[in-house]
Design a protein around this motif. Sequence first.
Motif, PDB file in Angstrom:
ATOM      1  N   ARG A 421       0.860  -1.188   0.000  1.00  0.00           N
ATOM      2  CA  ARG A 421       0.000   0.000   0.000  1.00  0.00           C
ATOM      3  C   ARG A 421       0.891   1.231   0.000  1.00  0.00           C
ATOM      4  O   ARG A 421       2.086   1.156   0.297  1.00  0.00           O
ATOM      5  N   LYS A 422       0.318   2.414  -0.317  1.00  0.00           N
ATOM      6  CA  LYS A 422       1.092   3.645  -0.439  1.00  0.00           C
ATOM      7  C   LYS A 422       0.566   4.696   0.537  1.00  0.00           C
ATOM      8  O   LYS A 422      -0.640   4.813   0.742  1.00  0.00           O
ATOM      9  N   ASP A 423       1.502   5.448   1.125  1.00  0.00           N
ATOM     10  CA  ASP A 423       1.155   6.533   2.038  1.00  0.00           C
ATOM     11  C   ASP A 423       2.013   7.751   1.731  1.00  0.00           C
ATOM     12  O   ASP A 423       3.223   7.632   1.518  1.00  0.00           O
ATOM     13  N   THR A 424       1.393   8.931   1.736  1.00  0.00           N
ATOM     14  CA  THR A 424       2.133  10.177   1.574  1.00  0.00           C
ATOM     15  C   THR A 424       2.650  10.622   2.935  1.00  0.00           C
ATOM     16  O   THR A 424       1.919  10.602   3.931  1.00  0.00           O
ATOM     17  N   LEU A 425       3.913  11.040   2.984  1.00  0.00           N
ATOM     18  CA  LEU A 425       4.519  11.502   4.230  1.00  0.00           C
ATOM     19  C   LEU A 425       4.075  12.930   4.551  1.00  0.00           C
ATOM     20  O   LEU A 425       3.600  13.655   3.665  1.00  0.00           O
ATOM     21  N   PRO A 426       4.203  13.378   5.803  1.00  0.00           N
ATOM     22  CA  PRO A 426       3.639  14.665   6.231  1.00  0.00           C
ATOM     23  C   PRO A 426       4.057  15.872   5.394  1.00  0.00           C
ATOM     24  O   PRO A 426       3.248  16.769   5.154  1.00  0.00           O
ATOM     25  N   SER A 427       5.305  15.924   4.937  1.00  0.00           N
ATOM     26  CA  SER A 427       5.747  17.093   4.176  1.00  0.00           C
ATOM     27  C   SER A 427       5.093  17.180   2.808  1.00  0.00           C
ATOM     28  O   SER A 427       5.045  18.256   2.205  1.00  0.00           O
ATOM     29  N   GLY A 428       4.613  16.042   2.306  1.00  0.00           N
ATOM     30  CA  GLY A 428       4.074  15.992   0.958  1.00  0.00           C
ATOM     31  C   GLY A 428       5.122  15.759  -0.105  1.00  0.00           C
ATOM     32  O   GLY A 428       4.795  15.480  -1.264  1.00  0.00           O
ATOM     33  N   PHE A 429       6.407  15.827   0.265  1.00  0.00           N
ATOM     34  CA  PHE A 429       7.483  15.630  -0.706  1.00  0.00           C
ATOM     35  C   PHE A 429       7.856  14.156  -0.887  1.00  0.00           C
ATOM     36  O   PHE A 429       8.564  13.820  -1.834  1.00  0.00           O
ATOM     37  N   GLY A 430       7.409  13.305   0.011  1.00  0.00           N
ATOM     38  CA  GLY A 430       7.771  11.898  -0.064  1.00  0.00           C
ATOM     39  C   GLY A 430       6.563  10.992   0.057  1.00  0.00           C
ATOM     40  O   GLY A 430       5.544  11.349   0.665  1.00  0.00           O
ATOM     41  N   ARG A 431       6.688   9.811  -0.529  1.00  0.00           N
ATOM     42  CA  ARG A 431       5.647   8.786  -0.441  1.00  0.00           C
ATOM     43  C   ARG A 431       6.317   7.446  -0.183  1.00  0.00           C
ATOM     44  O   ARG A 431       7.371   7.155  -0.753  1.00  0.00           O
ATOM     45  N   VAL A 432       5.711   6.628   0.658  1.00  0.00           N
ATOM     46  CA  VAL A 432       6.287   5.332   0.985  1.00  0.00           C
ATOM     47  C   VAL A 432       5.351   4.214   0.537  1.00  0.00           C
ATOM     48  O   VAL A 432       4.133   4.397   0.455  1.00  0.00           O
ATOM     49  N   VAL A 433       5.958   3.089   0.252  1.00  0.00           N
ATOM     50  CA  VAL A 433       5.234   1.872  -0.104  1.00  0.00           C
ATOM     51  C   VAL A 433       5.554   0.830   0.953  1.00  0.00           C
ATOM     52  O   VAL A 433       6.731   0.605   1.272  1.00  0.00           O
ATOM     53  N   LEU A 434       4.514   0.186   1.492  1.00  0.00           N
ATOM     54  CA  LEU A 434       4.695  -0.812   2.555  1.00  0.00           C
ATOM     55  C   LEU A 434       3.893  -2.064   2.241  1.00  0.00           C
ATOM     56  O   LEU A 434       2.755  -1.969   1.773  1.00  0.00           O
ATOM     57  N   PRO A 435       4.438  -3.245   2.518  1.00  0.00           N
ATOM     58  CA  PRO A 435       3.665  -4.481   2.352  1.00  0.00           C
ATOM     59  C   PRO A 435       2.715  -4.696   3.526  1.00  0.00           C
ATOM     60  O   PRO A 435       2.930  -4.181   4.622  1.00  0.00           O
ATOM     61  N   MET A 436       1.677  -5.495   3.287  1.00  0.00           N
ATOM     62  CA  MET A 436       0.650  -5.729   4.310  1.00  0.00           C
ATOM     63  C   MET A 436       0.574  -7.180   4.780  1.00  0.00           C
ATOM     64  O   MET A 436      -0.054  -7.473   5.791  1.00  0.00           O
ATOM     65  N   LYS A 437       1.188  -8.117   4.031  1.00  0.00           N
ATOM     66  CA  LYS A 437       1.058  -9.528   4.399  1.00  0.00           C
ATOM     67  C   LYS A 437       2.413 -10.223   4.339  1.00  0.00           C
ATOM     68  O   LYS A 437       3.375  -9.705   3.753  1.00  0.00           O
ATOM     69  N   VAL A 438       2.486 -11.392   4.954  1.00  0.00           N
ATOM     70  CA  VAL A 438       3.701 -12.200   4.927  1.00  0.00           C
ATOM     71  C   VAL A 438       3.327 -13.633   4.590  1.00  0.00           C
ATOM     72  O   VAL A 438       2.339 -14.175   5.091  1.00  0.00           O
ATOM     73  N   TYR A 439       4.111 -14.241   3.695  1.00  0.00           N
ATOM     74  CA  TYR A 439       3.949 -15.660   3.375  1.00  0.00           C
ATOM     75  C   TYR A 439       4.661 -16.499   4.426  1.00  0.00           C
ATOM     76  O   TYR A 439       5.765 -16.164   4.862  1.00  0.00           O
ATOM     77  N   ARG A 440       4.055 -17.602   4.770  1.00  0.00           N
ATOM     78  CA  ARG A 440       4.683 -18.587   5.649  1.00  0.00           C
ATOM     79  C   ARG A 440       5.001 -19.843   4.836  1.00  0.00           C
ATOM     80  O   ARG A 440       4.109 -20.448   4.244  1.00  0.00           O
ATOM     81  N   GLY A 441       6.271 -20.217   4.807  1.00  0.00           N
ATOM     82  CA  GLY A 441       6.650 -21.465   4.149  1.00  0.00           C
ATOM     83  C   GLY A 441       6.554 -21.443   2.638  1.00  0.00           C
ATOM     84  O   GLY A 441       6.315 -22.486   2.028  1.00  0.00           O
ATOM     85  N   ARG A 442       6.757 -20.273   2.016  1.00  0.00           N
ATOM     86  CA  ARG A 442       6.721 -20.221   0.552  1.00  0.00           C
ATOM     87  C   ARG A 442       7.889 -21.011  -0.030  1.00  0.00           C
ATOM     88  O   ARG A 442       9.002 -20.951   0.478  1.00  0.00           O
ATOM     89  N   LYS A 443       7.637 -21.750  -1.095  1.00  0.00           N
ATOM     90  CA  LYS A 443       8.684 -22.576  -1.695  1.00  0.00           C
ATOM     91  C   LYS A 443       9.880 -21.745  -2.149  1.00  0.00           C
ATOM     92  O   LYS A 443      11.032 -22.081  -1.877  1.00  0.00           O
ATOM     93  N   ARG A 444       9.642 -20.687  -2.886  1.00  0.00           N
ATOM     94  CA  ARG A 444      10.720 -19.815  -3.319  1.00  0.00           C
ATOM     95  C   ARG A 444      11.150 -18.962  -2.140  1.00  0.00           C
ATOM     96  O   ARG A 444      10.350 -18.285  -1.516  1.00  0.00           O
TER      97      ARG A 444
END
Length: 488
Positions: A421-444
Amino acid sequence: MLTLTGAADAPDWASALRQDAQAFHDDIATNHPGMVDTANPRFASKNDRQLALAVQRARRTREYAGYWFALRAYAAAFDDGHLEFGAGRDQVQPQLPTRWPGFLTAIDDDGRQRVATHVDWSRLPIGAELIECDGRSADALAKTNVGAFSGRWFLRAVRMEEGGRLFLDQGNPWVTRPSICTFLVETRRRSVKLDWRIIDPAERDRHLARTFSRAAEPIGMRTLPDNSLWITLSDFKGDPEGPAAKALVPLIARLTASPESLRNARAIVLDLRGNHGGSSDWSRQIARLIWGKPAVDAVNLGSDAVEWRASSSNIATLKQFAASLDASSNSSPEVRGWLGETIAGMELARMSGKPVWANVSAAKRNSVSDRSIPTLGRPVLMITDPGCGSACLDAADLWLALGAIHVGQQTSADTVYMDARKDTLPSGFGRVVLPMKVYRGRKRGSNVPLTPSYVFRGSLADTQSLERWVSEIINRLSSTRSANMLSR
Protein backbone atom coordinates in the motif's frame (compact mmCIF):
# COMPACT_ATOMS: atom_id res chain seq x y z
CA MET A 1 -0.06 17.79 6.07
CA LEU A 2 2.48 19.40 8.39
CA THR A 3 3.72 22.84 7.44
CA LEU A 4 7.44 23.16 6.96
CA THR A 5 9.25 26.02 8.66
CA GLY A 6 11.29 28.47 6.64
CA ALA A 7 10.53 30.63 3.64
CA ALA A 8 7.83 29.42 1.28
CA ASP A 9 10.27 29.02 -1.57
CA ALA A 10 12.99 27.41 0.57
CA PRO A 11 11.65 24.57 2.74
CA ASP A 12 13.49 23.62 5.89
CA TRP A 13 14.77 20.26 4.65
CA ALA A 14 16.18 19.27 8.05
CA SER A 15 12.72 19.69 9.59
CA ALA A 16 11.12 17.85 6.68
CA LEU A 17 13.54 14.95 7.09
CA ARG A 18 12.87 14.64 10.83
CA GLN A 19 9.09 14.78 10.35
CA ASP A 20 8.98 12.35 7.44
CA ALA A 21 11.49 9.90 8.95
CA GLN A 22 9.38 9.71 12.12
CA ALA A 23 6.21 9.21 10.05
CA PHE A 24 7.96 6.52 7.97
CA HIS A 25 9.05 4.76 11.15
CA ASP A 26 5.57 4.93 12.68
CA ASP A 27 3.87 3.74 9.48
CA ILE A 28 6.12 0.69 9.44
CA ALA A 29 5.55 0.07 13.15
CA THR A 30 1.77 0.27 12.79
CA ASN A 31 1.16 -1.48 9.49
CA HIS A 32 4.10 -3.69 8.41
CA PRO A 33 3.80 -7.45 9.16
CA GLY A 34 7.51 -7.56 9.95
CA MET A 35 6.88 -5.79 13.25
CA VAL A 36 4.95 -8.82 14.57
CA ASP A 37 6.84 -11.48 12.61
CA THR A 38 8.34 -13.99 15.04
CA ALA A 39 10.52 -15.30 12.22
CA ASN A 40 12.14 -11.86 11.86
CA PRO A 41 12.96 -10.74 15.42
CA ARG A 42 15.43 -8.03 14.31
CA PHE A 43 12.95 -6.17 12.11
CA ALA A 44 11.75 -3.69 14.75
CA SER A 45 15.27 -2.80 15.87
CA LYS A 46 16.27 -2.17 12.25
CA ASN A 47 13.36 0.26 11.95
CA ASP A 48 14.54 2.06 15.09
CA ARG A 49 18.15 2.22 13.86
CA GLN A 50 17.13 3.70 10.53
CA LEU A 51 15.09 6.38 12.26
CA ALA A 52 18.05 7.25 14.48
CA LEU A 53 20.33 7.49 11.44
CA ALA A 54 17.85 9.72 9.56
CA VAL A 55 17.49 12.04 12.56
CA GLN A 56 21.28 12.20 12.86
CA ARG A 57 21.56 13.09 9.17
CA ALA A 58 18.88 15.77 9.57
CA ARG A 59 21.37 17.76 11.68
CA ARG A 60 23.58 18.08 8.57
CA THR A 61 20.79 18.45 6.01
CA ARG A 62 20.51 21.81 4.26
CA GLU A 63 19.30 20.90 0.79
CA TYR A 64 16.67 18.70 -0.84
CA ALA A 65 19.32 16.14 -1.81
CA GLY A 66 20.09 15.47 1.86
CA TYR A 67 16.40 14.85 2.57
CA TRP A 68 15.88 12.69 -0.52
CA PHE A 69 18.90 10.41 -0.17
CA ALA A 70 18.52 10.01 3.61
CA LEU A 71 15.03 8.59 3.13
CA ARG A 72 16.14 6.52 0.13
CA ALA A 73 18.74 4.95 2.42
CA TYR A 74 16.10 4.39 5.12
CA ALA A 75 14.00 2.27 2.75
CA ALA A 76 16.98 0.56 1.09
CA ALA A 77 18.22 -0.79 4.43
CA PHE A 78 15.33 -3.29 4.49
CA ASP A 79 16.37 -4.90 1.18
CA ASP A 80 12.73 -5.32 0.21
CA GLY A 81 11.30 -4.37 -3.17
CA HIS A 82 7.90 -3.85 -1.54
CA LEU A 83 9.22 -1.31 0.98
CA GLU A 84 10.12 1.84 -0.90
CA PHE A 85 10.48 5.60 -0.67
CA GLY A 86 9.72 7.83 -3.63
CA ALA A 87 8.49 11.25 -4.66
CA GLY A 88 5.22 12.48 -3.20
CA ARG A 89 2.43 13.94 -5.28
CA ASP A 90 1.26 16.70 -2.93
CA GLN A 91 4.18 19.02 -3.66
CA VAL A 92 6.11 20.11 -6.72
CA GLN A 93 9.34 18.15 -6.44
CA PRO A 94 12.58 20.20 -6.49
CA GLN A 95 15.04 19.27 -9.20
CA LEU A 96 18.26 17.50 -8.31
CA PRO A 97 20.93 19.22 -10.45
CA THR A 98 23.07 16.50 -11.98
CA ARG A 99 26.74 16.44 -12.86
CA TRP A 100 28.63 13.73 -14.73
CA PRO A 101 32.15 13.15 -16.07
CA GLY A 102 31.02 12.71 -19.67
CA PHE A 103 30.39 8.96 -19.46
CA LEU A 104 28.29 6.37 -17.66
CA THR A 105 29.15 2.77 -16.92
CA ALA A 106 26.87 -0.26 -16.95
CA ILE A 107 27.18 -3.45 -14.93
CA ASP A 108 27.26 -6.39 -17.30
CA ASP A 109 25.82 -9.82 -16.74
CA ASP A 110 29.33 -10.93 -15.69
CA GLY A 111 29.44 -8.23 -13.00
CA ARG A 112 32.03 -6.02 -14.67
CA GLN A 113 31.50 -2.27 -15.02
CA ARG A 114 32.18 -0.91 -18.47
CA VAL A 115 31.63 2.43 -20.17
CA ALA A 116 28.27 2.13 -21.93
CA THR A 117 27.72 5.69 -23.14
CA HIS A 118 29.92 8.77 -23.44
CA VAL A 119 30.61 12.09 -25.10
CA ASP A 120 33.87 13.06 -26.80
CA TRP A 121 35.32 15.19 -24.01
CA SER A 122 35.29 12.28 -21.54
CA ARG A 123 38.39 10.74 -23.21
CA LEU A 124 37.12 7.23 -22.49
CA PRO A 125 36.00 4.76 -25.18
CA ILE A 126 32.93 2.55 -25.03
CA GLY A 127 33.83 -0.73 -23.36
CA ALA A 128 36.55 0.62 -21.07
CA GLU A 129 36.37 -1.37 -17.83
CA LEU A 130 36.31 0.40 -14.46
CA ILE A 131 38.93 -1.01 -12.08
CA GLU A 132 38.94 1.41 -9.11
CA CYS A 133 38.44 4.99 -7.99
CA ASP A 134 40.48 6.74 -5.30
CA GLY A 135 41.73 3.43 -3.94
CA ARG A 136 38.28 1.80 -3.80
CA SER A 137 37.48 -1.15 -6.05
CA ALA A 138 34.75 -0.75 -8.66
CA ASP A 139 32.49 -3.19 -6.77
CA ALA A 140 32.97 -1.47 -3.40
CA LEU A 141 32.35 1.97 -4.90
CA ALA A 142 29.10 0.91 -6.58
CA LYS A 143 27.84 -0.81 -3.45
CA THR A 144 28.53 2.26 -1.28
CA ASN A 145 27.45 5.03 -3.65
CA VAL A 146 24.51 3.31 -5.38
CA GLY A 147 23.59 0.10 -3.58
CA ALA A 148 23.13 1.74 -0.19
CA PHE A 149 20.36 3.89 -1.69
CA SER A 150 18.63 1.26 -3.82
CA GLY A 151 18.82 -1.83 -1.60
CA ARG A 152 19.10 -5.51 -2.57
CA TRP A 153 22.53 -4.90 -4.08
CA PHE A 154 23.22 -8.63 -3.77
CA LEU A 155 20.78 -9.22 -6.65
CA ARG A 156 22.27 -9.24 -10.13
CA ALA A 157 19.05 -7.73 -11.50
CA VAL A 158 19.29 -4.70 -9.22
CA ARG A 159 22.98 -4.16 -9.97
CA MET A 160 22.29 -4.25 -13.71
CA GLU A 161 19.29 -1.91 -13.46
CA GLU A 162 20.78 0.64 -11.05
CA GLY A 163 24.50 0.39 -11.79
CA GLY A 164 24.40 3.07 -14.47
CA ARG A 165 23.86 5.72 -11.77
CA LEU A 166 27.39 5.40 -10.35
CA PHE A 167 28.75 8.39 -12.27
CA LEU A 168 25.71 10.63 -11.81
CA ASP A 169 26.31 13.18 -9.06
CA GLN A 170 22.98 14.54 -7.79
CA GLY A 171 24.37 16.19 -4.69
CA ASN A 172 24.04 13.21 -2.35
CA PRO A 173 25.82 14.46 0.79
CA TRP A 174 26.09 10.96 2.27
CA VAL A 175 28.61 9.68 -0.30
CA THR A 176 32.02 10.82 -1.59
CA ARG A 177 32.12 11.63 -5.28
CA PRO A 178 34.94 9.86 -7.18
CA SER A 179 37.86 12.02 -8.25
CA ILE A 180 40.48 9.83 -10.00
CA CYS A 181 39.55 6.49 -11.55
CA THR A 182 41.49 3.73 -13.26
CA PHE A 183 40.10 1.98 -16.34
CA LEU A 184 41.27 -0.95 -18.42
CA VAL A 185 41.28 0.26 -22.03
CA GLU A 186 41.91 -2.74 -24.25
CA THR A 187 44.99 -4.16 -22.48
CA ARG A 188 46.31 -1.03 -20.78
CA ARG A 189 45.36 0.70 -17.56
CA ARG A 190 44.46 4.38 -17.85
CA SER A 191 44.14 6.77 -14.91
CA VAL A 192 41.54 9.50 -15.48
CA LYS A 193 40.91 12.63 -13.41
CA LEU A 194 37.15 13.09 -13.64
CA ASP A 195 35.84 16.37 -15.02
CA TRP A 196 32.38 16.78 -13.47
CA ARG A 197 30.04 18.95 -15.54
CA ILE A 198 26.35 19.81 -15.44
CA ILE A 199 24.09 17.63 -17.61
CA ASP A 200 20.49 18.60 -18.34
CA PRO A 201 17.73 16.14 -17.34
CA ALA A 202 16.76 15.13 -20.87
CA GLU A 203 20.34 14.32 -21.88
CA ARG A 204 20.89 12.55 -18.55
CA ASP A 205 17.88 10.32 -19.15
CA ARG A 206 18.99 9.51 -22.70
CA HIS A 207 22.43 8.40 -21.52
CA LEU A 208 21.04 6.53 -18.51
CA ALA A 209 18.72 4.55 -20.78
CA ARG A 210 21.78 3.20 -22.58
CA THR A 211 23.10 1.62 -19.38
CA PHE A 212 20.09 -0.68 -18.97
CA SER A 213 17.25 -1.24 -21.40
CA ARG A 214 13.97 -3.05 -20.83
CA ALA A 215 11.44 -3.86 -23.49
CA ALA A 216 7.81 -3.25 -22.58
CA GLU A 217 5.83 -3.98 -25.71
CA PRO A 218 2.04 -3.56 -25.77
CA ILE A 219 -0.03 -6.38 -24.30
CA GLY A 220 -1.34 -8.61 -27.08
CA MET A 221 -0.60 -11.69 -29.16
CA ARG A 222 0.73 -12.53 -32.59
CA THR A 223 1.57 -15.63 -34.60
CA LEU A 224 5.18 -16.24 -35.63
CA PRO A 225 6.10 -17.58 -39.10
CA ASP A 226 6.55 -21.09 -37.62
CA ASN A 227 2.95 -20.94 -36.23
CA SER A 228 4.10 -20.38 -32.65
CA LEU A 229 1.85 -18.08 -30.61
CA TRP A 230 3.64 -15.16 -28.95
CA ILE A 231 1.64 -13.61 -26.08
CA THR A 232 3.01 -10.33 -24.72
CA LEU A 233 2.18 -9.78 -21.02
CA SER A 234 4.17 -6.69 -20.09
CA ASP A 235 1.94 -5.55 -17.22
CA PHE A 236 -0.20 -7.18 -14.51
CA LYS A 237 -1.38 -4.07 -12.64
CA GLY A 238 -4.57 -4.73 -10.67
CA ASP A 239 -6.41 -1.43 -11.26
CA PRO A 240 -9.58 -2.62 -13.04
CA GLU A 241 -9.83 0.64 -14.99
CA GLY A 242 -6.10 0.93 -15.74
CA PRO A 243 -4.37 0.36 -19.10
CA ALA A 244 -3.27 -3.18 -18.17
CA ALA A 245 -6.79 -4.38 -17.36
CA LYS A 246 -8.19 -2.73 -20.47
CA ALA A 247 -5.68 -4.69 -22.57
CA LEU A 248 -5.70 -7.98 -20.64
CA VAL A 249 -9.48 -8.40 -20.43
CA PRO A 250 -9.99 -8.42 -24.24
CA LEU A 251 -6.86 -10.55 -24.72
CA ILE A 252 -8.19 -13.19 -22.34
CA ALA A 253 -11.63 -12.96 -23.96
CA ARG A 254 -10.05 -13.49 -27.37
CA LEU A 255 -8.14 -16.56 -26.20
CA THR A 256 -11.26 -17.92 -24.49
CA ALA A 257 -13.31 -17.51 -27.67
CA SER A 258 -10.67 -19.18 -29.87
CA PRO A 259 -9.07 -22.03 -27.90
CA GLU A 260 -7.82 -23.50 -31.18
CA SER A 261 -5.24 -20.68 -31.35
CA LEU A 262 -3.60 -22.24 -28.28
CA ARG A 263 -4.31 -25.83 -29.21
CA ASN A 264 -2.95 -25.59 -32.76
CA ALA A 265 0.12 -23.49 -32.00
CA ARG A 266 3.50 -25.10 -32.57
CA ALA A 267 4.64 -23.50 -29.31
CA ILE A 268 3.34 -20.86 -26.92
CA VAL A 269 5.60 -18.00 -25.85
CA LEU A 270 4.65 -16.03 -22.73
CA ASP A 271 6.62 -12.78 -22.89
CA LEU A 272 6.96 -11.12 -19.45
CA ARG A 273 9.50 -8.47 -20.48
CA GLY A 274 8.73 -5.16 -18.84
CA ASN A 275 6.41 -6.74 -16.27
CA HIS A 276 7.01 -5.43 -12.72
CA GLY A 277 4.01 -7.25 -11.21
CA GLY A 278 0.55 -6.22 -10.07
CA SER A 279 -2.21 -8.80 -9.62
CA SER A 280 -1.53 -12.55 -9.70
CA ASP A 281 -5.06 -13.18 -10.93
CA TRP A 282 -4.08 -12.36 -14.52
CA SER A 283 -1.45 -15.12 -14.65
CA ARG A 284 -3.90 -17.64 -13.22
CA GLN A 285 -6.46 -16.78 -15.88
CA ILE A 286 -3.85 -17.20 -18.63
CA ALA A 287 -2.70 -20.51 -17.11
CA ARG A 288 -6.23 -21.92 -17.04
CA LEU A 289 -6.61 -21.24 -20.74
CA ILE A 290 -3.34 -23.04 -21.57
CA TRP A 291 -3.23 -25.92 -19.08
CA GLY A 292 -6.87 -26.09 -17.91
CA LYS A 293 -8.50 -25.18 -14.62
CA PRO A 294 -7.98 -28.61 -12.94
CA ALA A 295 -4.24 -28.41 -13.59
CA VAL A 296 -3.94 -24.86 -12.24
CA ASP A 297 -6.00 -25.71 -9.16
CA ALA A 298 -3.78 -28.75 -8.55
CA VAL A 299 -0.49 -26.86 -8.50
CA ASN A 300 1.34 -26.88 -5.17
CA LEU A 301 2.97 -23.47 -4.75
CA GLY A 302 4.04 -24.44 -1.26
CA SER A 303 2.81 -21.73 1.12
CA ASP A 304 1.86 -22.91 4.63
CA ALA A 305 -0.19 -19.79 5.36
CA VAL A 306 -0.62 -16.12 4.55
CA GLU A 307 -0.70 -13.67 7.47
CA TRP A 308 -2.12 -10.17 7.07
CA ARG A 309 -1.22 -7.33 9.46
CA ALA A 310 -4.66 -6.48 10.80
CA SER A 311 -4.24 -2.71 11.14
CA SER A 312 -7.02 -0.21 10.50
CA SER A 313 -5.03 1.42 7.69
CA ASN A 314 -4.43 -1.90 5.92
CA ILE A 315 -8.11 -2.78 6.19
CA ALA A 316 -9.06 0.64 4.80
CA THR A 317 -6.68 0.12 1.87
CA LEU A 318 -8.26 -3.22 0.98
CA LYS A 319 -11.77 -1.79 1.32
CA GLN A 320 -10.86 0.99 -1.09
CA PHE A 321 -9.53 -1.57 -3.56
CA ALA A 322 -12.69 -3.66 -3.15
CA ALA A 323 -14.84 -0.62 -3.93
CA SER A 324 -12.89 -0.01 -7.15
CA LEU A 325 -13.41 -3.65 -8.17
CA ASP A 326 -17.14 -3.48 -7.45
CA ALA A 327 -17.43 -0.39 -9.65
CA SER A 328 -15.66 -1.99 -12.62
CA SER A 329 -16.77 -4.47 -15.26
CA ASN A 330 -13.14 -5.59 -15.69
CA SER A 331 -12.79 -7.13 -12.23
CA SER A 332 -12.63 -10.85 -11.53
CA PRO A 333 -15.34 -12.47 -9.35
CA GLU A 334 -12.66 -14.69 -7.86
CA VAL A 335 -10.60 -11.67 -6.77
CA ARG A 336 -13.66 -9.96 -5.33
CA GLY A 337 -14.47 -13.08 -3.31
CA TRP A 338 -10.91 -13.41 -2.04
CA LEU A 339 -10.84 -9.74 -1.08
CA GLY A 340 -14.10 -10.00 0.84
CA GLU A 341 -12.82 -13.01 2.75
CA THR A 342 -9.55 -11.21 3.57
CA ILE A 343 -11.22 -8.03 4.80
CA ALA A 344 -13.66 -9.98 6.98
CA GLY A 345 -10.83 -12.03 8.47
CA MET A 346 -8.71 -8.96 9.22
CA GLU A 347 -11.63 -7.16 10.84
CA LEU A 348 -12.35 -10.18 13.03
CA ALA A 349 -8.70 -10.42 14.06
CA ARG A 350 -8.62 -6.72 14.90
CA MET A 351 -11.78 -6.94 17.01
CA SER A 352 -10.23 -9.91 18.83
CA GLY A 353 -7.05 -7.96 19.58
CA LYS A 354 -4.89 -10.11 17.29
CA PRO A 355 -2.11 -8.37 15.32
CA VAL A 356 -2.50 -10.60 12.25
CA TRP A 357 -5.10 -12.68 10.45
CA ALA A 358 -3.87 -16.01 9.11
CA ASN A 359 -5.53 -17.07 5.85
CA VAL A 360 -5.18 -20.83 6.18
CA SER A 361 -7.71 -21.50 3.42
CA ALA A 362 -5.34 -19.91 0.88
CA ALA A 363 -2.62 -22.33 1.98
CA LYS A 364 -4.99 -25.28 1.67
CA ARG A 365 -5.88 -24.26 -1.88
CA ASN A 366 -2.18 -24.19 -2.74
CA SER A 367 -1.24 -27.48 -1.10
CA VAL A 368 -3.09 -30.07 -3.16
CA SER A 369 -1.07 -32.60 -5.15
CA ASP A 370 0.36 -32.15 -8.63
CA ARG A 371 -1.44 -35.22 -9.96
CA SER A 372 -3.67 -33.32 -12.43
CA ILE A 373 -0.95 -31.44 -14.31
CA PRO A 374 -1.20 -32.51 -17.98
CA THR A 375 1.54 -32.96 -20.54
CA LEU A 376 0.88 -30.59 -23.41
CA GLY A 377 1.60 -31.48 -27.02
CA ARG A 378 3.59 -28.28 -27.47
CA PRO A 379 6.25 -26.43 -25.45
CA VAL A 380 5.36 -23.33 -23.46
CA LEU A 381 8.26 -20.87 -23.16
CA MET A 382 8.30 -18.09 -20.58
CA ILE A 383 10.55 -15.06 -21.15
CA THR A 384 11.69 -12.99 -18.15
CA ASP A 385 13.96 -10.00 -17.70
CA PRO A 386 15.77 -8.60 -14.62
CA GLY A 387 12.78 -6.44 -13.67
CA CYS A 388 10.39 -9.35 -13.10
CA GLY A 389 9.20 -9.18 -9.49
CA SER A 390 6.13 -9.47 -7.27
CA ALA A 391 3.14 -10.77 -9.28
CA CYS A 392 5.46 -11.36 -12.25
CA LEU A 393 7.37 -13.83 -10.06
CA ASP A 394 4.08 -15.35 -8.92
CA ALA A 395 3.27 -15.94 -12.58
CA ALA A 396 6.68 -17.52 -13.13
CA ASP A 397 6.26 -19.81 -10.10
CA LEU A 398 2.87 -20.98 -11.35
CA TRP A 399 3.81 -21.48 -14.99
CA LEU A 400 7.07 -23.26 -14.14
CA ALA A 401 5.13 -25.63 -11.86
CA LEU A 402 2.82 -26.34 -14.80
CA GLY A 403 5.76 -27.21 -17.06
CA ALA A 404 6.75 -23.95 -18.76
CA ILE A 405 10.36 -23.62 -19.94
CA HIS A 406 12.15 -20.57 -18.56
CA VAL A 407 14.14 -18.53 -21.09
CA GLY A 408 15.56 -15.00 -21.15
CA GLN A 409 17.46 -13.52 -18.20
CA GLN A 410 17.49 -13.94 -14.44
CA THR A 411 14.57 -12.28 -12.66
CA SER A 412 14.52 -9.86 -9.79
CA ALA A 413 13.37 -11.22 -6.41
CA ASP A 414 11.09 -10.38 -3.53
CA THR A 415 10.91 -11.07 0.18
CA VAL A 416 8.04 -12.91 1.82
CA TYR A 417 6.39 -9.54 2.57
CA MET A 418 3.87 -8.76 -0.17
CA ASP A 419 0.76 -6.81 -1.24
CA ALA A 420 1.83 -3.20 -0.83
CA ARG A 421 0.00 0.00 0.00
CA LYS A 422 1.09 3.65 -0.44
CA ASP A 423 1.15 6.53 2.04
CA THR A 424 2.13 10.18 1.57
CA LEU A 425 4.52 11.50 4.23
CA PRO A 426 3.64 14.66 6.23
CA SER A 427 5.75 17.09 4.18
CA GLY A 428 4.07 15.99 0.96
CA PHE A 429 7.48 15.63 -0.71
CA GLY A 430 7.77 11.90 -0.06
CA ARG A 431 5.65 8.79 -0.44
CA VAL A 432 6.29 5.33 0.98
CA VAL A 433 5.23 1.87 -0.10
CA LEU A 434 4.70 -0.81 2.56
CA PRO A 435 3.66 -4.48 2.35
CA MET A 436 0.65 -5.73 4.31
CA LYS A 437 1.06 -9.53 4.40
CA VAL A 438 3.70 -12.20 4.93
CA TYR A 439 3.95 -15.66 3.38
CA ARG A 440 4.68 -18.59 5.65
CA GLY A 441 6.65 -21.46 4.15
CA ARG A 442 6.72 -20.22 0.55
CA LYS A 443 8.68 -22.58 -1.69
CA ARG A 444 10.72 -19.81 -3.32
CA GLY A 445 12.92 -18.30 -0.65
CA SER A 446 13.09 -14.67 0.39
CA ASN A 447 14.96 -12.54 -2.16
CA VAL A 448 15.77 -15.59 -4.30
CA PRO A 449 15.63 -14.91 -8.08
CA LEU A 450 14.69 -17.37 -10.81
CA THR A 451 17.39 -18.34 -13.34
CA PRO A 452 16.38 -19.43 -16.86
CA SER A 453 17.16 -22.82 -18.33
CA TYR A 454 18.14 -20.97 -21.51
CA VAL A 455 19.94 -17.63 -20.94
CA PHE A 456 19.78 -14.91 -23.59
CA ARG A 457 23.12 -13.07 -23.75
CA GLY A 458 22.01 -10.19 -25.97
CA SER A 459 19.80 -7.19 -25.26
CA LEU A 460 16.27 -8.18 -24.36
CA ALA A 461 15.13 -4.88 -25.87
CA ASP A 462 16.09 -6.30 -29.29
CA THR A 463 12.86 -8.16 -30.02
CA GLN A 464 13.90 -9.36 -33.47
CA SER A 465 17.08 -11.03 -32.18
CA LEU A 466 15.18 -12.45 -29.23
CA GLU A 467 12.50 -13.85 -31.52
CA ARG A 468 15.10 -15.60 -33.71
CA TRP A 469 16.77 -17.04 -30.60
CA VAL A 470 13.45 -18.29 -29.20
CA SER A 471 12.62 -19.89 -32.57
CA GLU A 472 15.93 -21.76 -32.45
CA ILE A 473 15.02 -23.12 -29.00
CA ILE A 474 11.59 -24.17 -30.26
CA ASN A 475 13.22 -26.00 -33.20
CA ARG A 476 15.60 -27.75 -30.82
CA LEU A 477 12.80 -28.77 -28.47
CA SER A 478 10.66 -29.99 -31.37
CA SER A 479 13.55 -32.09 -32.72
CA THR A 480 14.15 -33.62 -29.30
CA ARG A 481 10.45 -34.40 -28.89
CA SER A 482 10.28 -36.03 -32.35
CA ALA A 483 13.37 -38.14 -31.59
CA ASN A 484 11.87 -39.28 -28.30
CA MET A 485 8.64 -40.30 -30.04
CA LEU A 486 10.54 -42.33 -32.64
CA SER A 487 12.53 -44.15 -29.97
CA ARG A 488 9.42 -45.44 -28.20
